[in-house]
Design a protein around this motif. Structure first.
Motif, mmCIF file in Angstrom:
data_model
loop_
_atom_site.group_PDB
_atom_site.id
_atom_site.type_symbol
_atom_site.label_atom_id
_atom_site.label_comp_id
_atom_site.label_asym_id
_atom_site.label_seq_id
_atom_site.Cartn_x
_atom_site.Cartn_y
_atom_site.Cartn_z
ATOM 1 N N LYS A 601 0.861 -1.255 -0.082
ATOM 2 C CA LYS A 601 0.000 -0.088 0.163
ATOM 3 C C LYS A 601 0.790 1.392 -0.050
ATOM 4 N N LEU A 602 2.148 1.112 0.335
ATOM 5 C CA LEU A 602 2.925 2.171 0.223
ATOM 6 C C LEU A 602 3.592 2.812 -0.996
ATOM 7 N N ASP A 603 3.308 3.989 -1.348
ATOM 8 C CA ASP A 603 3.948 4.576 -2.423
ATOM 9 C C ASP A 603 5.318 5.188 -2.036
ATOM 10 N N ILE A 604 6.256 4.368 -2.247
ATOM 11 C CA ILE A 604 7.491 5.264 -2.007
ATOM 12 C C ILE A 604 8.276 5.455 -3.244
ATOM 13 N N ARG A 605 8.757 6.794 -3.049
ATOM 14 C CA ARG A 605 9.230 7.414 -4.284
ATOM 15 C C ARG A 605 10.443 8.211 -4.147
ATOM 16 N N ILE A 606 11.273 8.798 -4.904
ATOM 17 C CA ILE A 606 12.492 9.587 -4.900
ATOM 18 C C ILE A 606 11.940 10.970 -5.619
ATOM 19 N N ARG A 684 20.118 9.898 9.076
ATOM 20 C CA ARG A 684 20.554 10.199 7.718
ATOM 21 C C ARG A 684 19.879 9.878 6.733
ATOM 22 N N LEU A 685 19.984 10.790 5.613
ATOM 23 C CA LEU A 685 18.937 10.592 4.514
ATOM 24 C C LEU A 685 19.319 9.253 3.921
ATOM 25 N N ILE A 686 18.192 8.774 3.105
ATOM 26 C CA ILE A 686 18.243 7.339 2.405
ATOM 27 C C ILE A 686 18.277 8.023 1.113
ATOM 28 N N GLU A 687 19.528 8.124 0.470
ATOM 29 C CA GLU A 687 19.570 8.621 -0.947
ATOM 30 C C GLU A 687 19.791 7.696 -2.060
ATOM 31 N N PRO A 688 19.605 7.753 -3.286
ATOM 32 C CA PRO A 688 20.125 6.754 -4.398
ATOM 33 C C PRO A 688 21.409 7.036 -4.602
ATOM 34 N N ASN A 689 22.138 6.015 -5.045
ATOM 35 C CA ASN A 689 23.585 6.144 -5.566
ATOM 36 C C ASN A 689 23.740 7.028 -6.352
ATOM 37 N N GLU A 690 22.930 6.957 -7.373
ATOM 38 C CA GLU A 690 23.049 8.060 -8.309
ATOM 39 C C GLU A 690 21.956 8.673 -8.617
ATOM 40 N N GLU A 691 21.928 10.019 -9.155
ATOM 41 C CA GLU A 691 20.780 11.005 -9.224
ATOM 42 C C GLU A 691 19.741 10.165 -10.515
ATOM 43 N N VAL A 692 18.491 10.052 -9.980
ATOM 44 C CA VAL A 692 17.278 9.516 -10.706
ATOM 45 C C VAL A 692 16.446 10.535 -11.035
ATOM 46 N N ASN A 693 15.361 10.568 -11.984
ATOM 47 C CA ASN A 693 14.189 11.343 -12.152
ATOM 48 C C ASN A 693 13.323 11.247 -11.113
ATOM 49 N N PRO A 694 12.905 12.631 -10.543
ATOM 50 C CA PRO A 694 11.954 12.630 -9.393
ATOM 51 C C PRO A 694 10.813 12.018 -9.982
ATOM 52 N N GLY A 695 10.261 11.342 -9.030
ATOM 53 C CA GLY A 695 9.049 10.340 -9.230
ATOM 54 C C GLY A 695 9.734 8.881 -9.321
ATOM 55 N N SER A 696 10.542 8.479 -9.462
ATOM 56 C CA SER A 696 11.140 7.130 -9.540
ATOM 57 C C SER A 696 10.682 6.503 -8.359
ATOM 58 N N THR A 697 10.321 5.165 -8.400
ATOM 59 C CA THR A 697 9.380 4.570 -7.197
ATOM 60 C C THR A 697 10.675 3.646 -6.868
ATOM 61 N N VAL A 698 10.302 3.315 -5.616
ATOM 62 C CA VAL A 698 11.140 2.539 -4.776
ATOM 63 C C VAL A 698 10.461 1.173 -4.634
ATOM 64 N N SER A 699 11.194 -0.022 -5.056
ATOM 65 C CA SER A 699 10.271 -1.246 -4.920
ATOM 66 C C SER A 699 11.241 -2.277 -4.522
#
Length: 699
Positions: A601-606, A684-699
């Motif tokens: 149910k969680l929509d996790i995004r960047i 600490r922030l949970i950040e992607p290793n490389e920059e991704v497009n805003p709105g990218s989903t985490v699954s």
């Protein structure tokens, strides 16, 4: 990138403060990116003035000089020469490396002040400021310490408490003391001149926030936007000091220009020193593109304050881009001059003689372009051995050795290979594919350089070697030599062409490697290089029948013993930190088990933070403006004790996008930022290793 065609370029790199040696954080932040870009421009035949110099004024200089028991002039002379030599030894190709203690700079800065002063733009104000009676100096905010009124930390500074992150003014501190003498300072009235930055807020909104929102880096634009939206205030441009540029007014006796007013004018005075009577073309002609390379701590000065000064003066062009980098850390910890936790540039050059391209390559590959990066010696070893040695060096050496083995070091003919059998047909197919892939990599490399994405550009540069290696491995000329030397000749002719193009492509990134390859090819690549960089296409720099020089290795492996020495040096230099409590807090226990359906149910995004500010009346909350890819939303996050508002701008965050909105302190928060909390309570922030497009989903 600006779409306008420019006649010339003025490229500046931040003036380093002359109070210590250079470390790799300085190099990665401003100087290596600037040098890479300038080398690229020169290869295209552009008219470039690449200027820098030592920043030699300010309170820190006078205090440093007192600690060493020398005059401020002797102090800055020492570090100016040390930095100038380190830059030269590392190969940073400034057209001039000047200094702000030069006579021409004094004259230029004073003329700049007078021009604005005659327009009655400056404000005069007398106020009470802290004075150290023992030392006989007024104290800058950073040289006043005391107890934080917010959290009770006993070593807060006059501008900020580094424990809770609260912005302060010196008069808010409890029990203030001078960090110079340790004594309690007294308040004394003093008059200063202020630049009315608030009056330029409307112009900055139009020029910066509207004019550059699409072409400046997100971290740069976001920090500027955050500052402007919080409201700008007049800033003092003078100080009570003996060391510095005297204020050119009859009533300015005993006052000097504030270092952050005088320092950026150093770019102008250095250009005067370099170009003489022609200097104005590089600062006052609209056909000149002005670009500042800096670290993120200098963004506000170069994007808001200095442009406003230029606008007030009235005759100068404005910066077209300011590609600032974030910070570089070292072995998981902040680089620190005071703690001697650093890789000093001059020491690296002594420990790794003749291997400066290795450091250039590694620093560019981890360049902190969009977020802070970490340098480790293990990573250094891995990148040199598995990329420079195994990919670039391996390909060039294989081609050179095979050319000597089969053709006595003479470039074989590039005649057309008839499609007479299946093996030749396959070779032609492999050639066509390699040529297509190589052309694509060259085009992408140039586009990345144009857009200041140097990490990406270097990847495409190395990719030329990857494609070359694959072409050799797939065509296997060492096997074909038994039956078809004509095909072997065609393969190696093209492979040598690729080697020549690699040499040209290396120049902005690895200039020593370019020279080494050109020496082995026994050719002058200047003419071919101009065509390569202007057309973004492969060239043919090595003619058939040409005699190449003997093969030699371009790189050598970094051994375990090499990095063990460096890691041990850091360990010995790093002081023991006494913890407030040696007892570790227990980790948070696991929460009750949930089903997969609950998690789904969680929509996790960047998302990307485009603005940030500290919430008034709260010591915990930051108000973040987040581009979620689908919308722009406000999220309140309780991280103010762990992150400053300005350092959040441009960062990518992980957040729950479908959490029901919740009102806090009268503001609706539209999501939740996900954080990691260690057993010491640090977030600490949970950040992607490389920059991704805003709105990218985490699954």
């Amino acid at each position: 990138m600006s779409k306008k065609d420019f006649k010339r370029y003025t490229v500046t790199a931040a003036l380093p403060y002359a109070n210590g040696p250079l470390h790799i954080g300085h190099i990665a932040g401003a100087y290596l990116p600037a040098d890479t870009y300038v080398r690229y421009l020169r290869l295209k035949g552009e008219d470039v003035a690449f200027v820098c110099g030592s920043d030699e004024h300010g309170v820190a200089i006078t205090i440093g000089a007192k600690k060493e028991g020398v005059t401020p002039k002797a102090f800055v002379d020492k570090y100016h020469e040390l930095m100038k030599k380190a830059f030269a030894d590392f190969g940073i190709s400034f057209d001039i490396y000047s200094r702000t203690s030069n006579k021409i700079h004094y004259e230029t800065a004073q003329d700049f002040f007078r021009k604005i002063d005659t327009q009655n733009i400056f404000l005069e104000e007398t106020s009470d400021q802290y004075f150290d009676e023992q030392e006989g100096i007024f104290l800058a905010d950073r040289y006043i310490a005391g107890t934080c009124p917010n959290c009770g930390h006993t070593n807060a500074y006059g501008d900020q408490c580094e424990k809770c992150g609260t912005s302060l003014s010196p008069k808010q501190l409890i029990n203030p003391r001078s960090t110079v003498s340790g004594n309690t300072p007294v308040l004394r009235p003093t008059k200063h001149w202020y630049f009315p930055l608030d009056k330029y807020e409307g112009w900055l909104r139009e020029w910066l926030m509207e004019g550059h929102k699409n072409d400046w880096k997100t971290n740069v634009y976001g920090q500027c936007r955050s500052w402007i939206e919080q409201g700008l205030q007049p800033r003092s441009i003078t100080r009570d000091l003996e060391w510095g540029i005297p204020v050119p007014r009859e009533d300015g006796k005993g006052k000097v220009l504030y270092v952050w007013f005088d320092a950026p004018i150093g770019y102008i005075s250095a250009t005067k020193e370099l170009k003489g009577a022609d200097w104005e073309k590089y600062w006052k002609d609209e056909d000149t593109r002005l670009i500042h390379f800096i670290g993120k701590d200098n963004i506000v000065f170069h994007c808001i304050i200095f442009p406003s000064m230029l606008k007030a003066e009235g005759s100068f062009i404005l910066p077209d881009n300011v590609p600032a980098n974030e910070f570089l850390n070292l072995e998981g910890d902040k680089l620190s001059t005071s703690r001697n936790h650093a890789v000093w540039l001059h020491e690296y050059l002594e420990d790794f003689p003749g291997r400066r391209d290795e450091l250039r390559y590694v620093l560019t590959s981890i360049s902190p372009e969009t977020k802070d990066a970490d340098f480790t010696w293990k990573d250094y070893q891995q990148k040199v051995n598995s990329e420079l040695v195994a990919i670039l060096g391996n390909f060039v050496n294989r081609v050179m050795v095979l050319t000597w083995k089969f053709f006595d070091g003479k470039v074989p003919s590039a005649h057309e290979l008839p499609n007479t059998n299946e093996k030749r047909k396959r070779i032609l197919d492999l050639y066509n594919q390699a040529h297509t892939d190589l052309s694509k990599s060259v085009g992408e490399m140039v586009n990345s350089l144009d857009e200041f994405r140097f990490r990406e550009a270097q990847f495409h540069m190395l990719n030329i070697s990857r494609i070359g290696n694959k072409f050799l491995a797939d065509t296997e000329p060492w096997k074909l030599a038994k039956e078809d030397m004509e095909a072997v000749g065609c393969i190696l002719n093209y492979a040598l062409t690729v080697v020549g193009n690699i040499a040209i492509a290396c120049e902005p990134f690895l200039p020593d490697t370019t020279k080494n390859i050109a020496t082995q090819l026994n050719v002058d690549l200047k003419e071919a290089a101009v065509k390569f960089w202007k057309t973004k296409m492969l060239v043919e720099p090595v003619p058939a029948g040409h005699q190449i020089a003997p093969a030699a290795l371009l790189f050598k492996n970094v051994e375990d013993s090499d990095i063990e020495v460096q890691v041990e040096k850091l360990r010995k230099n790093k002081p023991t930190v006494i913890q407030e409590s040696t007892a570790e807090k227990p980790l948070t226990p696991l929460k009750p088990i949930i089903t997969f359906d609950d998690f789904a149910k969680l929509d996790i995004r960047i998302g990307t933070v485009t603005a940030a500010e500290k919430m008034e009346k709260s010591d915990k909350l930051l108000k973040l403006t987040v581009n979620s890819g689908l919308d722009v939303r406000t999220i309140l996050s309780g991280i103010a004790k762990h992150y400053k508002a300005e350092e959040m701008v441009g960062k990518q965050v992980t957040f729950i996008a479908n959490l029901a909105p919740r009102k806090m302190m009268g503001i609706e928060s539209q999501g939740m930022i996900l954080m990691a909390e260690d057993n010491e309570g640090k977030l600490r922030l949970i950040e992607p290793n490389e920059e991704v497009n805003p709105g990218s989903t985490v699954s």
